[in-house]
Design a protein around this motif. Structure first.
Motif, PDB file in Angstrom:
ATOM      1  N   ARG A  62      57.136  48.990  -9.990  1.00  0.00           N
ATOM      2  CA  ARG A  62      56.343  47.886 -10.533  1.00  0.00           C
ATOM      3  C   ARG A  62      55.676  48.278 -11.845  1.00  0.00           C
ATOM      4  O   ARG A  62      54.461  48.492 -11.917  1.00  0.00           O
ATOM      5  N   LEU A  63      56.466  48.354 -12.874  1.00  0.00           N
ATOM      6  CA  LEU A  63      55.952  48.754 -14.184  1.00  0.00           C
ATOM      7  C   LEU A  63      56.671  47.969 -15.280  1.00  0.00           C
ATOM      8  O   LEU A  63      57.900  48.074 -15.422  1.00  0.00           O
TER       9      LEU A  63
ATOM     10  N   ALA B 279      62.220  48.539 -14.675  1.00  0.00           N
ATOM     11  CA  ALA B 279      62.955  48.259 -13.442  1.00  0.00           C
ATOM     12  C   ALA B 279      64.468  48.413 -13.601  1.00  0.00           C
ATOM     13  O   ALA B 279      65.125  49.009 -12.745  1.00  0.00           O
ATOM     14  N   LYS B 280      65.009  47.873 -14.670  1.00  0.00           N
ATOM     15  CA  LYS B 280      66.476  47.780 -14.763  1.00  0.00           C
ATOM     16  C   LYS B 280      67.085  49.019 -15.423  1.00  0.00           C
ATOM     17  O   LYS B 280      67.927  49.682 -14.836  1.00  0.00           O
TER      18      LYS B 280
ATOM     19  N   ILE C 105      64.185  42.990 -20.816  1.00  0.00           N
ATOM     20  CA  ILE C 105      64.174  43.966 -19.724  1.00  0.00           C
ATOM     21  C   ILE C 105      65.558  44.575 -19.459  1.00  0.00           C
ATOM     22  O   ILE C 105      65.663  45.674 -18.919  1.00  0.00           O
ATOM     23  N   TYR C 106      66.637  43.876 -19.873  1.00  0.00           N
ATOM     24  CA  TYR C 106      67.996  44.430 -19.680  1.00  0.00           C
ATOM     25  C   TYR C 106      68.517  45.143 -20.929  1.00  0.00           C
ATOM     26  O   TYR C 106      69.717  45.397 -21.046  1.00  0.00           O
TER      27      TYR C 106
ATOM     28  N   ASN D  15      69.478  37.249 -17.813  1.00  0.00           N
ATOM     29  CA  ASN D  15      69.570  36.994 -16.378  1.00  0.00           C
ATOM     30  C   ASN D  15      69.443  35.481 -16.256  1.00  0.00           C
ATOM     31  O   ASN D  15      68.432  34.943 -16.712  1.00  0.00           O
TER      32      ASN D  15
ATOM     33  N   SER E  29      65.884  35.408 -22.302  1.00  0.00           N
ATOM     34  CA  SER E  29      66.157  36.831 -22.111  1.00  0.00           C
ATOM     35  C   SER E  29      67.499  37.179 -22.740  1.00  0.00           C
ATOM     36  O   SER E  29      68.437  36.395 -22.691  1.00  0.00           O
TER      37      SER E  29
ATOM     38  N   GLY F 212      54.902  45.331 -13.416  1.00  0.00           N
ATOM     39  CA  GLY F 212      56.212  44.706 -13.533  1.00  0.00           C
ATOM     40  C   GLY F 212      56.217  43.671 -14.650  1.00  0.00           C
ATOM     41  O   GLY F 212      55.181  43.099 -15.018  1.00  0.00           O
ATOM     42  N   ALA F 213      57.421  43.440 -15.180  1.00  0.00           N
ATOM     43  CA  ALA F 213      57.579  42.451 -16.255  1.00  0.00           C
ATOM     44  C   ALA F 213      57.263  41.046 -15.744  1.00  0.00           C
ATOM     45  O   ALA F 213      56.906  40.161 -16.515  1.00  0.00           O
ATOM     46  N   LYS F 214      57.385  40.856 -14.448  1.00  0.00           N
ATOM     47  CA  LYS F 214      57.053  39.551 -13.864  1.00  0.00           C
ATOM     48  C   LYS F 214      55.568  39.262 -14.091  1.00  0.00           C
ATOM     49  O   LYS F 214      55.191  38.170 -14.503  1.00  0.00           O
TER      50      LYS F 214
ATOM     51  N   TYR G 173      60.965  32.116 -14.480  1.00  0.00           N
ATOM     52  CA  TYR G 173      60.448  31.516 -15.727  1.00  0.00           C
ATOM     53  C   TYR G 173      59.904  30.119 -15.439  1.00  0.00           C
ATOM     54  O   TYR G 173      58.808  29.749 -15.833  1.00  0.00           O
TER      55      TYR G 173
ATOM     56  N   TRP H  19      66.192  32.740 -15.817  1.00  0.00           N
ATOM     57  CA  TRP H  19      65.782  33.495 -14.617  1.00  0.00           C
ATOM     58  C   TRP H  19      64.807  32.625 -13.818  1.00  0.00           C
ATOM     59  O   TRP H  19      63.895  32.018 -14.385  1.00  0.00           O
TER      60      TRP H  19
ATOM     61  N   ASP I 197      62.330  38.285 -23.621  1.00  0.00           N
ATOM     62  CA  ASP I 197      62.368  39.171 -22.451  1.00  0.00           C
ATOM     63  C   ASP I 197      63.571  40.102 -22.605  1.00  0.00           C
ATOM     64  O   ASP I 197      64.720  39.668 -22.529  1.00  0.00           O
TER      65      ASP I 197
ATOM     66  N   TYR J 194      75.180  40.855 -14.093  1.00  0.00           N
ATOM     67  CA  TYR J 194      75.474  39.583 -13.432  1.00  0.00           C
ATOM     68  C   TYR J 194      76.696  38.931 -14.054  1.00  0.00           C
ATOM     69  O   TYR J 194      76.950  39.085 -15.251  1.00  0.00           O
TER      70      TYR J 194
HETATM   71  N1  PMP Z   1      62.700  39.342 -16.442  1.00  0.00           N
HETATM   72  C1  PMP Z   1      63.954  39.246 -15.998  1.00  0.00           C
HETATM   73  C2  PMP Z   1      64.946  38.528 -16.852  1.00  0.00           C
HETATM   74  C3  PMP Z   1      64.321  39.784 -14.762  1.00  0.00           C
HETATM   75  O1  PMP Z   1      65.573  39.670 -14.326  1.00  0.00           O
HETATM   76  C4  PMP Z   1      63.356  40.433 -13.983  1.00  0.00           C
HETATM   77  C5  PMP Z   1      63.818  40.974 -12.652  1.00  0.00           C
HETATM   78  N2  PMP Z   1      62.993  41.187 -11.696  1.00  0.00           N
HETATM   79  C6  PMP Z   1      62.053  40.511 -14.483  1.00  0.00           C
HETATM   80  C7  PMP Z   1      61.757  39.960 -15.713  1.00  0.00           C
HETATM   81  C8  PMP Z   1      60.928  41.147 -13.724  1.00  0.00           C
HETATM   82  O2  PMP Z   1      61.034  42.502 -13.673  1.00  0.00           O
HETATM   83  P1  PMP Z   1      59.989  43.424 -12.887  1.00  0.00           P
HETATM   84  O3  PMP Z   1      60.715  43.936 -11.705  1.00  0.00           O
HETATM   85  O4  PMP Z   1      59.618  44.493 -13.891  1.00  0.00           O
HETATM   86  O5  PMP Z   1      58.814  42.577 -12.524  1.00  0.00           O
END
Ligand code: PMP
Ligand code: GLU
Length: 401
Positions: free
Chosen positions: A249-250, A240-241, A210-211, A179, A175, A103-105, A132, A129, A208, A327
């Motif tokens: 979880r990637l 994820a998004k 991810i969106y 988010n 980001s 996951g990006a987290k 962070y 987010w 970031d 959002y």
């Molecule tokens: N960055 C942002 C801005 C997010 O909203 C999220 C949402 N979970 C993530 C990272 C983490 O994504 P992931 O589910 O891939 O861990």
């Protein structure tokens, strides 16, 4: 007598629970008690993962992809990510500059662990987010908010960025699409930030994205594509998004090689590589037709329009006009000081508690994202749920005088 709880570390005692996950948990708990809760709190696409990606995972399992992979990722996935960066983002990260994580987290966690020493500062665009702030703290860093409000579409001025940077700043983190606000930074805005950063060559950029695929402007720009910051940008992205793969979880980064190596070293001691069959499916997701992703984006855009027009009908809600993600982040400070005769709304936390307890609609307070005048609503829900949620909100908010 010392309490048994004193066994917990300072680190965890100073850590806030993820507010987004907490609100999702509360919605589940209220539902278990029999309440009809509409949860618009979690940032999770309500669509299922496209079929061809699931098939790729089944096929990988059948073909024996059941073992550990290299820590940084399967070569075919790091190759696919490298191609994707070039194709979509004009970014030139070689496969050895890529690290795939759970996951990006986790990608962000690796970066913070790899770059931050105690006292190092991270300039974070606010609203931000939730994770962070906490991940930077957890890694010993000092988060510094770079705030912009709804009237400036949550975009800080380049001069503000310049003023926030100190000799202790390690990196700037934001980001786009954002988010929690849905704000998208365009080419000119990102260029202006890159020009500021050109004057501070000790500062890295963590972007970031991810969106990326949920962008209604049809132009996603990566700050790392500007020559001024090209060699100092770490780009985060994930599945994820855009591919509705939250549970897989990637996530991944592209980074200068020495930072990718550092992240990989950390990950090698903490989690190892991401799941093998998930990675096989990830490569398929990136290299196949993006039609299903585009269809989801269009559905989100339609819902964005619906939600904005419905929010307009509620007095005192000053919504932004998000151009991406799923959002909306309205300012509701007009309600502060108002009461239904029992509860007084003092801030966004009170507002969200009131809406949850009286309308059974789950939102997240803006305080968790660094803006206590706002709330976040995730419109990753069906049109029927969105309409019902806004109807209920309008009804209970009408009681506040
Ligand atoms: N960055 C942002 C801005 C997010 O909203 C999220 C949402 N979970 C993530 C990272 C983490 O994504 P992931 O589910 O891939 O861990
Ligand atoms: N990123 C999503 C959100 O903001 C998922 C929950 C989380 O990981 O915080 O709601």
């Amino acid at each position: 007598m010392t309490s048994i709880q004193s066994v917990l570390s300072e680190r965890v005692l100073n850590l806030a629970e993820s507010e987004t996950l907490k609100m999702a948990r509360m919605a589940r708990e209220l539902r278990a008690l029999g309440h009809d809760v509409i949860s618009l709190s979690l940032g999770e696409p309500d669509f299922d993962t496209p079929e061809h990606i699931k098939t790729a995972a089944y096929e990988a399992l059948k073909a024996g992809y059941t073992k550990y992979t290299p820590v940084s990722g399967l070569p075919e996935l790091t190759q696919a990510i490298s191609e994707k960066f070039r194709r979509d983002n004009s970014l030139d990260y070689k496969p050895e500059q890529i690290v795939v994580s759970n996951g990006a987290k986790q990608s962000l966690y690796n970066i913070c662990q790899a770059l931050l020493d105690p006292g190092d500062e991270v300039v974070i665009f606010a609203p931000y987010w939730v994770s962070y702030w906490e991940i930077v703290k957890l890694s010993g860093g000092i988060p510094v908010a770079l705030y912009a409000d709804v009237d400036s579409d949550f975009k800080p001025a380049p001069e503000q960025l310049d003023a926030a940077i100190t000799p202790r700043t390690k990196f700037v983190l934001f980001s786009s699409p954002c988010n929690p606000t849905g704000t998208v930074f365009d080419r000119a805005e990102l260029r202006a930030y890159a020009e500021v950063l050109a004057r501070h060559d000790h500062v890295f950029v963590v972007s970031d994205e991810i969106y990326e695929y949920i962008n209604f402007t049809h132009e996603h720009v990566s700050i790392g594509s500007f020559p001024e910051v090209k060699d100092r940008t770490i780009t985060i992205n994930g599945f994820a998004k855009g591919f509705a793969m939250t549970g897989w979880r990637l996530g991944y980064i592209g980074a200068p090689k020495f930072i990718a190596d550092a992240c990989s070293k950390i990950q090698g001691q903490v989690t190892s590589g991401a799941s093998s069959f998930g990675q096989k499916a990830g490569a398929v997701a990136l290299l196949s037709d993006l039609g299903p992703t585009e269809a989801m984006r269009e559905a989100f855009r339609e819902r964005r329009d619906i939600i904005l027009s419905m929010l307009e009908e509620i007095p005192g809600i000053k919504a932004n006009h998000p151009e991406g993600a799923f959002y909306v982040f309205p300012d509701i400070s007009w309600y502060f000081g108002k009461s239904d005769g029992q509860i007084v709304i003092r801030n966004a936390d009170d507002f969200c508690d009131f809406v949850m307890s009286s309308a059974y609609v789950g939102l997240v307070s803006g305080a968790a994202f660094g803006d206590p005048n706002c709330f976040r609503l995730s419109y990753a829900a069906s049109e029927a749920q969105l309409r019902e949620a806004i109807r209920r909100m309008k009804d209970v908010l009408g009681r506040l005088k």
